[in-house]
Scaffold this active site. Structure first.
Site: not given
Ligand code: PMV
Length: 307
Positions: A96, A100, A104, A146
């Site tokens: 969590v 990763l 979502a 995501d």
């Molecule tokens: O932390 P993660 O894997 O949910 O990724 C976020 C990616 C960002 O570019 C930092 C934020 C986004 O919404 O794209």
């Protein structure tokens, strides 16, 4: 009715993607969320999610609870006001708040299992849109990367607000994922980058442009079957993420350890500050890089082939 959804990693372009630059992300099928929906003999909807210690009736949860909000929105979309008696079981092997995509993935699997159970089949586009709405509730201003990669379960070249574009992997390559074990809500790092961008717009726009160039070159290297070129690009992308202030001593330590153990390159992946990093490795080095990460403090590692 059962449904699953994979985890994901961002290969290149996180944070810049929030500012309309492209990013590359791929599903990670070794970890997944599994949802089972079955008819129940008791009244209402009961949710069992042992991983987050949730055993509760839907009506006892606040409407903005991440899981309750998925169910409520879905039934609203279907025009169902009288909830059928259901048992929902949610299990997950995706760590969590670690970049990763666990949130979502829960939403995607839950929506698919419920939609099939109540016989309202949804297209991928509808699932993706709905999950994006949920992501916005919980993550401030997400780019949508995501939900897109997890819904379609394919490598994605992503630009916010544009139609989904998948890409081919010319030659498979191996990634080792190292988890710092430090939960890091993406909302915070995204919010911090926004404050810095507002204060120092020119500099941050330049950093985003540089990241954007990396993404374009990386996509070409992957498609043309030259993944070994990605190592240097990862190192460069990590240095730019450091300048965006989203790395952390723990992430830097794991990135360094991977490189010292023979990885071709490494970077943080996702929101940063904690969560995961990724390293590009030749197959023969995958295990030794993974153990170097554990020695450097990684909580867990995943070796995954991108193909
Ligand atoms: O932390 P993660 O894997 O949910 O990724 C976020 C990616 C960002 O570019 C930092 C934020 C986004 O919404 O794209």
């Amino acid at each position: 009715m059962k449904a699953s959804a994979p985890g994901k990693i961002i290969l290149f372009g996180e944070h810049a993607v929030v500012y309309n630059r492209p990013a590359l992300a791929v599903p990670v099928t070794q970890v997944h969320v599994d949802v089972k929906v079955s008819d129940s003999l008791r009244e209402g909807i009961f949710i069992n999610a042992p991983g987050i210690d949730l055993h509760a009736g839907l009506n006892s949860l606040p409407a903005d609870h991440p899981i309750a909000s998925v169910i409520l929105r879905l039934f609203q979309l279907f025009g169902i006001s009288q909830f059928p008696p259901l048992d929902i079981s949610i299990t997950s092997t995706i760590p969590v708040a670690s970049g990763l995509g666990s949130g979502a993935a829960v939403s995607v699997a839950l929506i698919r299992a419920l939609a099939v159970h109540v016989a309202y089949p949804l297209t991928n586009e509808q699932v993706n849109e709905l999950v994006f709405e949920i992501e916005k509730l919980h993550h401030g201003t997400p780019s949508g990367i995501d939900n897109t990669v997890i819904t379609y379960n394919k490598p994605v070249y992503f630009i916010k607000g544009q139609p989904i574009e998948t890409f081919k992997v010319g030659k498979p390559f191996m990634i080792v994922i190292g988890d710092t074990g430090i939960p890091a809500p993406t909302k915070e790092s995204v919010g911090d980058v926004r404050s810095l961008w507002l204060r120092d717009t020119v500099n941050f726009e330049n950093l985003f442009n540089e990241i954007s160039q990396i993404v374009l070159i990386a996509r070409r290297s992957i498609e043309s079957g030259e993944p070994e070129l990605l190592g240097k690009l990862m190192d460069h992308n990590h240095a730019l993420l450091q300048q965006l202030t989203v790395s952390s001593p723990e992430l830097d330590k794991l990135v360094e350890a991977a490189r010292n153990a023979g990885a071709l390159g490494a970077k943080l992946s996702g929101g940063g500050r904690g969560g995961n990093m990724i390293a590009l490795v030749e197959q023969a080095k995958a295990e030794s890089v993974a153990s170097a990460l554990i020695s450097a403090g990684a909580r867990q590692t995943i070796i995954t082939e991108i193909s």
